[in-house]
Enzyme design. Structure first.
Site, PDB file in Angstrom:
ATOM      1  CB  THR A  33      -1.024  -0.133   1.182  1.00 42.94           C
ATOM      2  OG1 THR A  33      -1.912   1.185   0.950  1.00 42.94           O
ATOM      3  CG2 THR A  33      -0.421   0.163   2.371  1.00 42.94           C
ATOM      4  CG  ASN A  34      -0.169   4.653  -1.362  1.00 42.94           C
ATOM      5  OD1 ASN A  34      -0.770   5.761  -0.703  1.00 42.94           O
ATOM      6  ND2 ASN A  34      -0.612   4.047  -2.502  1.00 42.94           N
TER       7      ASN A  34
END
Ligand code: CTP
Ligand code: CA
Length: 228
Positions: A33-34
């Site tokens: 993810t980020n």
């Protein structure tokens, strides 16, 4: 509190907003993810509602309350987000793509948790590129026929203006919004650079809700006039 005094510049519009990161599963307990917090997209949803629009927010995994009066659909992966946005964009008049969509996903998510085998060997992950959700919608029939006004965002670490203009053209959107870094992720303040066919415009550092209200006004100003 709803701002009764705010001008209803988006009255009658159906605004679709994507926000937050996507999560690409590696196995049932791990993923890619980020750092997107979703704050900017959620602030835009609130501002668009204040401006009189019917607003739907498609959110990746974030821990933020839904702005009052806004419809929300939670999604996880980029493919999940794309499917949802493709459907909802059929009824929208504005699409604001604020989500930080993962550029790649693991080629195949393992069905069971990947275990260490005790030898110190590390797993090898292969990735495939995710589809460009915004470019797909911005080059679709509704956008090309001026029924859907598309707005993109750009996350850049250098040379924002040049990258933002190139990205705007590549995506086929009339308006692209650059985050003026360096570390806007998770912050309550930001500064934005708006680029369109005419050139560029700065929205100086301010709380994200203030910027969201300014952005909504700029979008309303650029929308094609309603057909008689
Ligand atoms: N976007 C999208 N689908 C993707 C990647 C990005 O819809 N698979 C959208 C984002 O929501 C944003 C815009 O495209 O509005 C630009 O995203 P950004 O990550 O800055 O650009 P990319 O085209 O992914 O290029 P790069 O990350 O290599 O700079
Ligand atoms: Ca990207």
């Amino acid at each position: 509190m709803v701002r009764f005094f705010s001008p209803k510049v988006l009255e009658g519009q159906h605004v679709l907003i994507s926000a937050g990161p996507t999560y690409e599963a590696i196995d049932p307990v791990r993923g890619l993810t980020n750092l997107s917090s979703g704050k900017m997209g959620f602030a835009i949803a609130r501002a668009a509602h204040e401006a009189g629009a019917h607003v739907t927010l498609v959110a990746g995994p974030v821990s933020l309350p839904t702005p009052r009066g806004v419809g929300r659909i939670n999604v996880r992966s980029a493919l999940n987000m794309q499917k949802t946005l493709n459907v909802l964009s059929q009824n929208a008049t504005v699409f604001i793509s604020a989500a930080a969509v993962a550029d790649w996903r693991p080629m195949q998510a393992a069905e069971q948790k990947i275990k260490k085998d005790g030898s110190g060997q590390v797993p090898t992950l292969s990735f495939v590129e995710n589809p460009d959700i915004l470019a797909g919608i911005a080059t679709g029939v509704r956008a090309l026929n001026n029924h859907l006004f598309c707005v993109g965002f750009a996350a850049e670490s250098e040379d924002l203006l040049a990258h933002a203009q190139a990205k705007r053209k590549r995506k086929g959107v009339p308006l692209l919004v650059g985050n003026i870094g360096p570390d806007t992720f998770g912050q309550d303040d930001n500064a934005l650079l708006l680029v369109d066919e005419q050139g560029e415009m700065d929205l100086p550092r301010a709380p994200k809700l203030t910027l969201a209200r300014q952005l909504v006004a700029e979008i309303a100003r650029r929308m094609p006039a309603p057909k008689p």
